[in-house]
Design a protein around this motif. Structure first.
Motif: not given
Length: 443
Positions: A201-202, A205-206, A208-209, A272, A276, A435-436, A442-443
């Motif tokens: 998950c990290e 999301t990393s 994605r960011q 991502a 979600h 994270l989720i 969030a996505a």
């Protein structure tokens, strides 16, 4: 297509040639080539007025008249064409909000996802229509309540494939077979799986960011055309719509797309969105795994040591089970015959030869000596075998007791690890939930 083009072959050929040139220009630089002099409308067909509306939009003019004509002939095809063509050109922000809804249609868990829907899904995920496009797709997926019919094991397997069948904690490294005991394996397996889920998950999301923080061309801020896209599904759908390709390939179900998007190596934008959708599933899995990681070790376990079942308790190995194991070790060694018949017969033969030597020839005494020597050698072998078997049994019993004591200390170390394991699992579960976190943004 709404109307057969064979009624006007010359106009149809001109339409295809111009549409093909239009797609090439859109993908290369986001512009539209000038229409040829012979390009005319084909009554009843949606594509000519849709192309005219697209060129008008790219020129910055009002497309209402050609758009009305195209929509009156086939509203959904027109909407799909305009949404994908503008996305390919890097001008997805110019679509009208209602077009995306008309183009996308309805998703269903019972029907395959059409190629047009998947192409729009991909374009929206990669930012072709801005944040509103992503939110649109997310709400479409949310409305299906995928988690209510999902098998959590499939989603976890997609997210973290290749999970080891047995997790050996540090305390059981010297006794890996103990890690397979269900009561000991379940907490360790749960904690290890939680750690892998949090790391995955990290990772998602990393990435994605990172994409959002950089000037990524797919965010559409620079109206970058589709030549930079890794996937060609939007272009492939457009080519099929204007008749430049054969029949489309097989369609996949919604679950298949989402599970594929979750797997490592998938497009991070699609991942991502899939994360979600999987958030409620993963939250439930994380809670269950955290609960499993806090399971207390059993008061006693039975392990196999040197092939014998021995019960282990916190205060030490069970003496009764040890006695049974030691008896089995002793029984496995064959006992020598009670009476040494062969040496006895040889001694009797030697005596006979000595008696015969007095009555007959003295040479017969030599044969008696040989028989006595052979009998002594057999008795010595018998004694050595008995001593060797006794030493083997003693060594096996000693090793069994050492292993049993070591296994008890390993259980104590496992119990000491339990608190740290449960604490780490709680932190991992909290991080996964963070994270989720739900919500379209969030996505």
């Amino acid at each position: 297509m709404s109307t057969d083009l064979t009624a006007s072959p010359q106009a149809a050929n001109e339409l295809r040639r111009y549409a093909e040139a239009l797609l090439a220009h859109l993908a290369a630089n986001g512009s539209a080539p000038p229409a040829p002099p012979g390009f005319t409308d084909i009554p009843g067909h949606w594509l000519p007025p849709a192309v005219e509306a697209l060129v008008t939009i790219l020129a910055g003019d009002d497309p209402l008249e050609p758009l009305s004509r195209a929509a009156s002939r086939d509203q959904q095809q027109t909407a799909v064409f305009l949404c994908l063509a503008l996305a390919v050109a890097g001008h997805g922000s110019r679509i009208h909000a209602s077009w995306l809804g008309t183009a996308f249609g309805d998703l269903s868990l019972d029907r395959p996802v059409s190629h047009g829907q998947r192409a729009l899904w991909l374009a929206a995920a990669r930012g072709a229509y801005g944040p509103a496009g992503k939110i649109f797709v997310l709400r479409k997926l949310d409305a299906l309540a995928v988690q209510e019919q999902a098998d959590p094991r499939q989603w976890v397997q997609a997210l973290v494939p290749g999970e080891p069948s047995v997790v050996v904690p540090a305390s059981l490294v010297d006794f890996p077979e103990m890690a397979e005991i269900p009561e000991l394996a379940r907490p360790a397996q749960a904690a290890a799986r939680l750690t892998r889920l949090r790391a995955r998950c990290e990772e998602i999301t990393s990435a994605r960011q990172s994409d959002q923080g950089s000037a990524a061309p797919l965010a559409n801020s620079g109206a970058t055309p589709a030549a930079t896209w890794a996937e060609d599904e939007p272009l492939a759908v457009l080519r099929a719509m204007i008749g430049l390709s054969g029949p489309p390939g097989p369609q996949a179900s919604l679950d298949s797309h989402l599970l594929d998007d979750l797997r490592p190596g998938s497009d991070p934008h699609l991942t991502a969105i899939a994360l979600h959708v999987a958030a409620p599933i993963l939250r439930g899995v994380a809670e269950e795994l955290e609960s499993d990681s806090r399971l207390e070790p059993p008061p006693s376990v039975t392990v196999s040591l040197l092939g014998h079942r021995v019960e282990l308790r916190p205060e030490g190995p069970d003496e009764e089970s040890l006695a049974v194991a030691e008896a089995a070790i002793s029984a496995a060694v064959p006992a020598p015959p009670r009476a040494p018949w062969a040496p006895g017969l040889l001694v009797l033969g030697g005596l006979t030869c000595l008696v015969a030597a007095f009555l007959t020839h003295p040479v017969t005494a030599a044969a008696g000596v040989v028989l006595f020597a052979l009998a002594g050698w057999l008795l010595w072998q018998r004694r050595e075998r008995v001593l060797s078997d006794a030493a083997y049994v003693a060594a096996q019993v000693s090793e069994l007791r050492e292993l049993a004591d070591g296994a008890v200390w390993a259980l104590h170390a496992y119990a000491r690890e339990a608190e740290g394991r449960a604490k780490q699992a709680a932190e991992d579960a909290t991080d996964i939930t963070r994270l989720i976190r739900r919500g379209p943004r969030a996505a």
